[in-house]
Design a protein around this motif. Structure first.
Motif, short mmCIF file in Angstrom:
data_model
loop_
_atom_site.label_atom_id
_atom_site.label_comp_id
_atom_site.label_asym_id
_atom_site.label_seq_id
_atom_site.Cartn_x
_atom_site.Cartn_y
_atom_site.Cartn_z
N GLY A 739 20.51 69.35 37.71
CA GLY A 739 21.58 69.52 36.73
C GLY A 739 22.96 69.26 37.31
O GLY A 739 23.92 69.97 36.97
N ALA A 740 23.09 68.23 38.16
CA ALA A 740 24.40 67.86 38.69
C ALA A 740 25.34 67.51 37.54
O ALA A 740 24.98 66.77 36.63
N VAL A 741 26.55 68.06 37.58
CA VAL A 741 27.51 67.86 36.48
C VAL A 741 28.38 66.65 36.80
O VAL A 741 29.17 66.65 37.75
N ASP A 742 28.24 65.60 35.99
CA ASP A 742 28.94 64.33 36.25
C ASP A 742 29.53 63.82 34.94
O ASP A 742 29.14 62.77 34.42
N ASN A 743 30.50 64.55 34.41
CA ASN A 743 31.13 64.18 33.15
C ASN A 743 32.23 63.14 33.35
O ASN A 743 32.70 62.92 34.48
N LEU A 744 32.65 62.54 32.25
CA LEU A 744 33.72 61.54 32.31
C LEU A 744 35.05 62.19 32.68
O LEU A 744 35.38 63.29 32.23
N THR A 745 35.82 61.49 33.51
CA THR A 745 37.14 61.94 33.91
C THR A 745 38.06 60.72 34.04
O THR A 745 37.61 59.58 34.05
N ASN A 746 39.35 61.00 34.16
CA ASN A 746 40.29 59.96 34.58
C ASN A 746 40.29 59.96 36.10
O ASN A 746 40.79 60.88 36.74
N SER A 747 39.70 58.93 36.67
CA SER A 747 39.52 58.88 38.12
C SER A 747 40.81 58.44 38.81
O SER A 747 41.85 58.25 38.18
N GLY A 748 40.69 58.27 40.13
CA GLY A 748 41.85 57.84 40.92
C GLY A 748 42.19 56.37 40.77
O GLY A 748 43.20 55.93 41.31
N GLY A 749 41.37 55.62 40.05
CA GLY A 749 41.72 54.24 39.74
C GLY A 749 40.92 53.20 40.49
O GLY A 749 40.16 53.49 41.42
N VAL A 750 41.10 51.96 40.05
CA VAL A 750 40.43 50.79 40.61
C VAL A 750 41.46 49.72 40.91
O VAL A 750 42.43 49.56 40.16
N LYS A 751 41.26 49.01 42.00
CA LYS A 751 42.13 47.88 42.33
C LYS A 751 41.27 46.74 42.82
O LYS A 751 40.39 46.92 43.65
N THR A 752 41.50 45.56 42.25
CA THR A 752 40.75 44.38 42.68
C THR A 752 41.65 43.16 42.66
O THR A 752 42.61 43.07 41.88
N ASP A 753 41.37 42.24 43.56
CA ASP A 753 42.08 40.96 43.57
C ASP A 753 41.17 39.89 44.12
O ASP A 753 40.16 40.15 44.78
N GLY A 754 41.51 38.64 43.79
CA GLY A 754 40.69 37.53 44.23
C GLY A 754 41.27 36.21 43.79
O GLY A 754 42.38 36.14 43.24
N ILE A 755 40.51 35.16 44.02
CA ILE A 755 40.94 33.80 43.70
C ILE A 755 39.85 33.12 42.89
O ILE A 755 38.68 33.09 43.29
N ASP A 756 40.23 32.59 41.72
CA ASP A 756 39.35 31.77 40.90
C ASP A 756 39.71 30.30 41.10
O ASP A 756 40.90 29.96 41.23
N PHE A 757 38.71 29.46 41.09
CA PHE A 757 38.99 28.02 41.18
C PHE A 757 37.96 27.24 40.40
O PHE A 757 36.83 27.70 40.18
N ASP A 758 38.37 26.07 39.94
CA ASP A 758 37.49 25.19 39.19
C ASP A 758 37.94 23.76 39.45
O ASP A 758 39.11 23.41 39.20
N ALA A 759 37.04 22.95 39.95
CA ALA A 759 37.33 21.55 40.25
C ALA A 759 36.34 20.66 39.52
O ALA A 759 35.14 20.93 39.52
N GLN A 760 36.86 19.60 38.91
CA GLN A 760 36.02 18.64 38.21
C GLN A 760 36.44 17.22 38.55
O GLN A 760 37.63 16.94 38.72
N TYR A 761 35.44 16.38 38.61
CA TYR A 761 35.74 14.97 38.83
C TYR A 761 34.72 14.15 38.04
O TYR A 761 33.51 14.31 38.21
N THR A 762 35.22 13.30 37.17
CA THR A 762 34.39 12.43 36.37
C THR A 762 34.69 10.99 36.73
O THR A 762 35.86 10.56 36.71
N VAL A 763 33.66 10.23 37.07
CA VAL A 763 33.85 8.84 37.50
C VAL A 763 32.88 7.95 36.71
O VAL A 763 31.72 8.29 36.53
N PRO A 764 33.37 6.82 36.19
CA PRO A 764 32.46 5.89 35.50
C PRO A 764 31.62 5.11 36.51
O PRO A 764 32.08 4.80 37.62
N LEU A 765 30.40 4.82 36.12
CA LEU A 765 29.48 4.07 36.97
C LEU A 765 29.01 2.81 36.23
O LEU A 765 28.89 2.81 35.01
N ALA A 766 28.72 1.80 36.99
CA ALA A 766 28.35 0.51 36.39
C ALA A 766 26.84 0.35 36.31
O ALA A 766 26.30 -0.70 36.64
N PHE A 767 26.15 1.38 35.89
CA PHE A 767 24.73 1.25 35.61
C PHE A 767 24.36 2.27 34.53
O PHE A 767 25.14 3.16 34.22
N GLY A 768 23.17 2.11 34.00
CA GLY A 768 22.75 2.93 32.88
C GLY A 768 22.64 2.06 31.64
O GLY A 768 22.59 0.83 31.71
#
Length: 920
Positions: A739-768
């Motif tokens: 019966g551990a008591v684990d109710n909802l509270t306002n905690s000490g908070g969360v902090k996160t950071d990071g880097i998102d990236f997205d690279a695309q390259y489209t090239v026409p080809l002479a076959f198909g």
């Protein structure tokens, strides 16, 4: 606006989903129709937001071969898996999205820019209710968007844009099956659309049926046996101390029983019950969905539109038979017991009444597995009007109503009071063992020895239960916009102002037996009922400041603000955002944004009753070697564990702790400060190349959460604050935490950071075909730089670092690198695509505990897809996921479920899929 200009504006998102601009809500718009931008209420076609956007086109969705939306989203680098089809225990038969790993309740899910139907009192959308075949595009907007969309958008927004103005008939079908020949999933749908009144109106209807078959953990060798740490650096067959033979704890000692009622000492290394085989590895699902949308242009000043959805979803969860646990009075001279066992119990009969109190650990295999069947019916309706007011001023006003009704039927539960009645026995005049209280047809219960419970006794203690919940949301929202407000010489400024009223109400009505706490099996819970409303005013502006200057090809400012008044304790709150986009030259854009986001407590947060939960955690007093730590011994003794039991497996080796979770009506709103800055590169010297890179930083104060039993244990026994030990009561007979008591509270908070990236390259080809084809390369990813959590506000030194970690404290897998890449070759009528998904290695998150598996190595998955367009009417795709049949990492005591983290790592193996779309 010309059609050619619209096609140019759409190209970046519809051709493989360029993340910097997600512009068009409608792929084929009529002349003069507005282009809608996800993340903004403004419709300026030149608007490029300061906040990053990742977009997935319809084509990319089809190339994944997935039937459910959940399996598409969980592989995006910015999203950590929430609940999925692999979530059985814990699991609620739903699928959710979790941006940045900050929780599904902080990710706002929209459909066509409007709120969708929630499934529970946390106001979370079940992704199972969104049909894949109807989606034209998915936009993922990262960074807080509370100022634009309101509460819930703390970590960002996922907007599903459906097909508009569809004309014709389209049928689709998809089928998936694993390499082992199980887990089949199939869906079939029909899309019908008709334009009328010379294109001024459109009606589109869609319906589908989906079925997913179950897979048991017994179907895979690596999940069929519950694994546990053996204490010597290896894994061994483990499980639960609640065993079919039956066991009791008296005086701190645990004993098991043979079929003849004799006893012997319980050994956790050899006697634990393997609960794994009966659990679902993939939960079964059936869904019927109907969706309709229509609009009609009455005039330039009035367009009427409507949407409606009906979703009937059925999902089941299955667990091993009920573990009968708790303290019960036992008949000391029961004929079910051997003479030795009678003598053992008599030694603990302190008052001489013929009964002894003992902690019971009996797996009720004779009752059968626990099965939960959830039947959910969701309804949603939207009715709105939009048009031109005068000049460049326009309006859009709508009202929506959504309701979800869920009925959960449980079987495999037992009544605690009936069990106790059946254990209190005596002898009748004929010398037969009978219940002391024979009311209600009581039959004596023989829990001493495997298979000894009679069918009559099993029927007497069994109780089927039914839970009901209803979630209702009402929204009225209106906005007035002007995309040509003024011009400072760099382009027209845009302004949007508006108001919104939203009402949320939820109720959870558990079965009376569950609410009373009389049920053993599925977790007990109390009723939840409550609601709130919020009245909001908002404004948004975009101002091009400079253009066509030296080193300033374009400089734009955009900002948003929202005032909200909640009927709850949150009362008045304000949110805002401000950003800049600066393009020194046409090839490069730099962007940055700061936002203050707010999340108000949900109905569940505020009003949920106490619910029983078995949280994965370890009792440090029962860990081998604990007796060598003087301070730990003192803390254990102070908590109620005798000194001579510290460091022994008095808890039977269990790695789950009986806990109680509940809401808190005094919760305050969360506040999040988010800033992002990045760059978009589209060099004209390299046609077809685009690159985006963005840094993000999110800090959430008053983060609403349950601290977690593992963290409370750490606070108590880790030398932080012994007052938290009061939340960890112990059973007087077994000394286990109960019966551990684990109710909802306002905690000490969360902090996160990071880097998102997205690279695309489209090239026409002479076959198909006709010697023409295109090769598209795309690499998307996230580099996690930090993710820290302070579970208890009063203990600032207790910090959990989740960067590059997994385990019981973090609760998920927070890999430093998450990559999702694809190479696609396409020619007229044929497309071949290879995808690569990568997760970097992670380490366990608890430095104070030495687990057998302290590190999971990097994982790579490859998917292959081929698509063929035949005569512009038939599109056939075929492929496989996890083509090299990579097995999941196998863990012991620091697993989530099924010996691993099954929503993160593929537990099914190689899977084949095929799909067909036919246009009539």
């Amino acid at each position: 606006m010309t059609s050619e200009m619209k096609r140019l504006l759409l190209a970046s998102t519809l051709l493989m989903g360029l993340p910097c601009i997600a512009q068009a809500q409608e792929a084929d718009t009529d002349e003069g129709e507005a282009i809608v931008v996800t993340g903004s209420r403004l419709t300026n076609a030149n608007l490029e937001q300061a906040a990053p956007i990742m977009a997935l086109s319809e084509k990319e969705l089809k190339l994944t071969g997935q039937v459910n939306v959940e399996n598409i989203l969980k592989d995006l680098p910015q999203i950590l898996p929430g609940a999925t089809g692999a979530s059985n225990n814990p699991g609620d038969g739903v699928a959710t999205a979790d941006l940045r790993g900050l929780g599904s309740a902080r990710t706002l899910v929209l459909v066509n820019g409007r709120r969708y139907v929630s499934y529970d009192t946390n106001q979370i959308v079940d992704l199972n209710t969104i049909p894949t075949a109807l989606i034209e595009r998915v936009d993922v907007v990262t960074g807080g968007k509370s100022a634009v969309y309101g509460s819930d958008a703390v970590s960002g927004v996922i907007n599903f844009v459906t097909k508009q103005d569809f004309e014709g008939i389209q049928a689709n079908g998809n089928y998936r099956i694993t390499d082992s020949g199980d887990g089949a999933q199939y869906t079939g749908g029909l899309l019908v659309g008709k334009n009328f009144a010379d294109g001024r109106g459109n009606i589109t209807l869609y319906g589908d049926y989906m079925k997913r078959k179950s897979v048991l953990q017994s179907a895979r060798s690596y999940t069929s046996v519950a694994q546990t740490d053996d204490g010597e650096g290896g894994l061994s067959a483990g499980g639960s101390s609640s065993i079919p033979q039956g066991a009791i704890a008296v005086g701190g000692n645990r004993y098991k029983f043979a079929q003849d009622g004799s006893y012997s000492a319980y050994d956790s290394t050899t006697d634990a019950y393997n609960y794994a085989p009966d659990n679902y590895l993939q939960v079964p699902q059936k869904r019927e969905l109907l969706s309709g949308q229509a609009h009609f242009d009455v005039s330039d000043h009035l367009t009427l539109y409507a949407e409606g959805q009906y979703v009937h979803n059925r999902v089941a969860n299955q667990l091993a038979p009920t573990p009968l646990t708790g303290t019960f009075s036992l008949d000391t001279d029961s004929s079910f017991l051997s003479a030795g066992s009678q003598s053992l119990l008599s030694g603990y009969d302190t008052d001489g009444d013929g009964y002894s109190s003992a902690s019971v650990y009996r797996r009720l295999s004779e009752v059968g597995p626990r099965i939960s069947k959830v039947d959910s019916k969701a309804y949603r309706g939207v009715l709105g009007a939009r048009g031109t007011i005068d000049g460049d001023w326009s309006y859009d006003i709508y009202g929506s109503f959504s309701r979800t009704r869920r009925v959960e039927r449980q079987q495999g539960n037992v009544s605690a009071s009936a069990v106790q009645q059946a254990l209190l026995t005596t002898y009748d005049s004929a010398g037969s063992l009978v219940c002391s209280d024979t009311s209600n047809g009581c039959v004596p219960l023989n829990i001493f020895g495997a298979g000894n419970i009679s069918q009559a006794a099993a029927d007497f203690i069994s109780i089927d239960t039914m839970n009901r919940s209803t979630i209702t949301e009402k929204v009225v929202s209106g906005a007035i916009t002007n995309d040509s407000l003024f011009d400072l010489g760099a382009g027209y400024a845009g302004l949007a102002i508006g108001a919104e009223y939203r009402s949320e109400h939820g109720s959870f009505n558990p079965d009376a037996a569950l609410a009373s706490g009389d049920v053993i099996g599925f977790n007990a819970s109390e009723p939840t009922s409550g609601g709130y409303n919020v009245k909001e005013l908002f404004a948004e502006i975009n101002v091009p400041l400079l253009a066509d200057r030296p080193f300033i090809d374009r400089l734009d400012f955009n900002g948003a603000a929202r005032y909200s008044y909640y009927s709850t304790a949150a009362k008045s709150v304000g949110t805002f955002s401000a950003g800049l986009v600066w393009a020194p030259i046409k090839d490069i854009s730099l962007r940055g944004q700061f936002s203050r986001a707010v999340r108000a407590p949900t109905v569940n947060d505020l009003y949920s009753g106490s619910a029983q939960n078995f949280e994965t955690a370890s009792d440090p007093c029962a860990v081998a070697g604990a007796a060598d730590n003087t301070s730990l011994v003192a803390a254990c003794v102070a908590s109620g564990v005798p000194a001579n039991y510290v460091g022994t497996a008095y808890n039977g080796g269990d790695t789950q702790i009986d806990s109680l979770n509940g809401g808190n009506p005094n919760l305050r709103e969360e506040t999040a400060n988010t800033y992002t800055f990045g760059a978009v590169l589209q060099p004209r010297a390299i046609p077809g190349l685009s690159l985006t890179i963005d840094y993000y930083h999110i800090k959430i104060d008053n983060f609403i959460t349950a601290a977690g039993t593992a963290n409370i244990i750490n606070a108590c026994f880790g030398g932080y604050d012994t007052s938290y030990c009061s939340l960890l009561p112990r059973d007087a007979n077994s000394y286990t935490i109960t019966g551990a008591v684990d109710n909802l509270t306002n905690s000490g908070g969360v902090k996160t950071d990071g880097i998102d990236f997205d690279a695309q390259y489209t090239v026409p080809l002479a076959f198909g075909t006709n010697n023409e084809s295109k090769l598209n390369l795309r690499v998307s990813g996230t580099r996690l730089l930090g993710w820290t959590f302070k579970p208890i506000a009063a203990l600032s030194d207790l910090t959990v670092d989740c960067k590059g970690s997994f385990g019981l404290l973090c609760g998920n897998v927070y890999a430093k690198w998450r990559l999702n890449s694809r190479v696609t070759w396409a020619t007229d009528g044929t497309t071949l695509s290879l995808a690569w998904r990568h997760l970097s290695s992670v380490k366990d998150d608890d430095p104070s505990t030495a687990y057998t598996v302290e590190k999971i190595k990097a994982y790579d998955y490859f998917d292959l897809t081929a698509s063929f367009d035949i005569a512009k009417r038939f599109t056939w795709n075929v492929g496989m996921n996890n083509m090299f049949n990579r097995k999941p990492p196998i863990l012991g005591d620091n697993q989530e479920q099924a010996n691993t983290f099954p929503s993160t790592y593929d537990v099914y193996g190689r899977t084949f899929f095929t799909g067909l779309t036919v246009d009539f």
